[in-house]
Design a protein around this motif. Sequence first.
Motif, PDB file in Angstrom:
ATOM      1  N   PRO A  34     -53.772   7.941  66.091  1.00 30.15           N
ATOM      2  CA  PRO A  34     -52.940   7.337  67.138  1.00 30.15           C
ATOM      3  C   PRO A  34     -51.510   7.807  67.035  1.00 30.15           C
ATOM      4  N   SER A  35     -50.864   7.888  68.181  1.00 31.31           N
ATOM      5  CA  SER A  35     -49.500   8.390  68.205  1.00 31.31           C
ATOM      6  C   SER A  35     -48.541   7.480  67.453  1.00 31.31           C
ATOM      7  N   GLY A  36     -48.860   6.203  67.362  1.00 35.70           N
ATOM      8  CA  GLY A  36     -48.031   5.267  66.626  1.00 35.70           C
ATOM      9  C   GLY A  36     -48.908   4.360  65.799  1.00 35.70           C
ATOM     10  N   PRO A  37     -48.323   3.698  64.788  1.00 40.35           N
ATOM     11  CA  PRO A  37     -49.100   2.808  63.930  1.00 40.35           C
ATOM     12  C   PRO A  37     -49.522   1.555  64.686  1.00 40.35           C
ATOM     13  N   THR A  38     -50.757   1.538  65.159  1.00 35.27           N
ATOM     14  CA  THR A  38     -51.288   0.380  65.868  1.00 35.27           C
ATOM     15  C   THR A  38     -52.642   0.011  65.294  1.00 35.27           C
ATOM     16  N   GLY A  39     -53.083  -1.199  65.577  1.00 34.89           N
ATOM     17  CA  GLY A  39     -54.397  -1.637  65.151  1.00 34.89           C
ATOM     18  C   GLY A  39     -54.335  -2.640  64.025  1.00 34.89           C
ATOM     19  N   THR A  40     -55.502  -2.946  63.486  1.00 35.84           N
ATOM     20  CA  THR A  40     -55.575  -3.880  62.372  1.00 35.84           C
ATOM     21  C   THR A  40     -55.093  -3.207  61.093  1.00 35.84           C
ATOM     22  N   ALA A  41     -54.907  -4.008  60.040  1.00 34.74           N
ATOM     23  CA  ALA A  41     -54.479  -3.462  58.748  1.00 34.74           C
ATOM     24  C   ALA A  41     -55.485  -2.448  58.242  1.00 34.74           C
ATOM     25  N   GLU A  42     -56.787  -2.768  58.370  1.00 38.03           N
ATOM     26  CA  GLU A  42     -57.826  -1.868  57.904  1.00 38.03           C
ATOM     27  C   GLU A  42     -57.815  -0.561  58.682  1.00 38.03           C
ATOM     28  N   GLU A  43     -57.619  -0.653  59.994  1.00 39.46           N
ATOM     29  CA  GLU A  43     -57.615   0.549  60.820  1.00 39.46           C
ATOM     30  C   GLU A  43     -56.441   1.453  60.480  1.00 39.46           C
ATOM     31  N   MET A  44     -55.262   0.865  60.346  1.00 42.18           N
ATOM     32  CA  MET A  44     -54.085   1.683  60.023  1.00 42.18           C
ATOM     33  C   MET A  44     -54.202   2.289  58.629  1.00 42.18           C
ATOM     34  N   TYR A  45     -54.730   1.528  57.692  1.00 36.38           N
ATOM     35  CA  TYR A  45     -54.923   2.061  56.341  1.00 36.38           C
ATOM     36  C   TYR A  45     -55.917   3.221  56.368  1.00 36.38           C
ATOM     37  N   SER A  46     -56.993   3.049  57.128  1.00 37.75           N
ATOM     38  CA  SER A  46     -57.987   4.109  57.233  1.00 37.75           C
ATOM     39  C   SER A  46     -57.392   5.362  57.858  1.00 37.75           C
ATOM     40  N   HIS A  47     -56.570   5.184  58.896  1.00 36.62           N
ATOM     41  CA  HIS A  47     -55.907   6.337  59.513  1.00 36.62           C
ATOM     42  C   HIS A  47     -54.989   7.021  58.494  1.00 36.62           C
ATOM     43  N   GLY A  48     -54.335   6.223  57.658  1.00 36.74           N
ATOM     44  CA  GLY A  48     -53.462   6.797  56.631  1.00 36.74           C
ATOM     45  C   GLY A  48     -54.238   7.632  55.638  1.00 36.74           C
ATOM     46  N   ILE A  49     -55.409   7.145  55.209  1.00 36.64           N
ATOM     47  CA  ILE A  49     -56.245   7.900  54.276  1.00 36.64           C
ATOM     48  C   ILE A  49     -56.745   9.189  54.921  1.00 36.64           C
ATOM     49  N   ASP A  50     -57.154   9.094  56.183  1.00 37.40           N
ATOM     50  CA  ASP A  50     -57.593  10.306  56.885  1.00 37.40           C
ATOM     51  C   ASP A  50     -56.476  11.346  56.950  1.00 37.40           C
TER      52      ASP A  50
END
Length: 283
Positions: A34-50
């Motif tokens: 995502p272009s900006g940090p949005t979503g649940t904590a789990e989703e944002m953390y997962s995007h960070g790991i990716d």
Amino acid sequence: MNQTRPALSLAAALVVALPLLSACSGSKSSDSTPSGPTGTAEEMYSHGIDALNARRFSTADEQFNAVEANYPYSSWAVNAQLMYGYSLYQQNKYTDAIGQLDRFIQLHPAHRDIAYAYYLRALSYYEQIADIQRDQKGTEQAMNALQEVVNRFPDTSYARDAKLKIDLCVDHLAGKEMEIGRYYQKQHLYEAAIGRFQRVVNEYQTTNHVPEALLRLTEIYLTLGLPEQARQTAAVLGYNYPGSDWYRDSYNQLVRDGVATGNEIPEEERPKGFFTRMWDSVF
């Protein structure tokens, strides 16, 4: 330092193995972050790991920080703090990584991955060790941080790796003493040079710099007209490193200066016992 690359591979493997990443195993990686940090904590953390796995560090940092900012009391925020420190380390931002890891350690001293946090902090110091021509304060800081890993987590793989790196730090410090000692010797500042070389012998006995230090001491004693000290120092060198070029060089110098004959220093004249005892018998 270049010799630490295997440790970086270890650290990278640990990221995959850390329990905190297991929570992401059920999350599907999207084709685009995502272009900006949005979503649940789990989703944002997962995007960070990716993003971290793809080495898109700025995106990873943004995601991890967003988790903490938006969900500060969640377990995901705690995990994100540690992974942000790892991301900074991977970017060679070692000072920033140390600051982040210090914060994590202070806030979560009982976290299940606290040993890894200490280890990663120590690596961040270790990677900053300068060459021997520069001040060695960084080497001492790295040694202290690595020793803390050994003391706190003695039965872990982190401690075993830290011990190896401590040995490299010790060798680095000994090399610095030798570099300074050789400079003093060339400048005919013999008393200062003797102090440096003796320190290598006394404090860094496990390093490969000791035989050269003994040779340099032999040279200086011969220059100062102290044949007995030169002979005894060469005997210590010969006893501990009998087949080394350093000993052959020292013995040849003794012969050239008339301190020794053409025969090797007799066995009965060599000091006996452990290295420290032999060295103390000379001084």
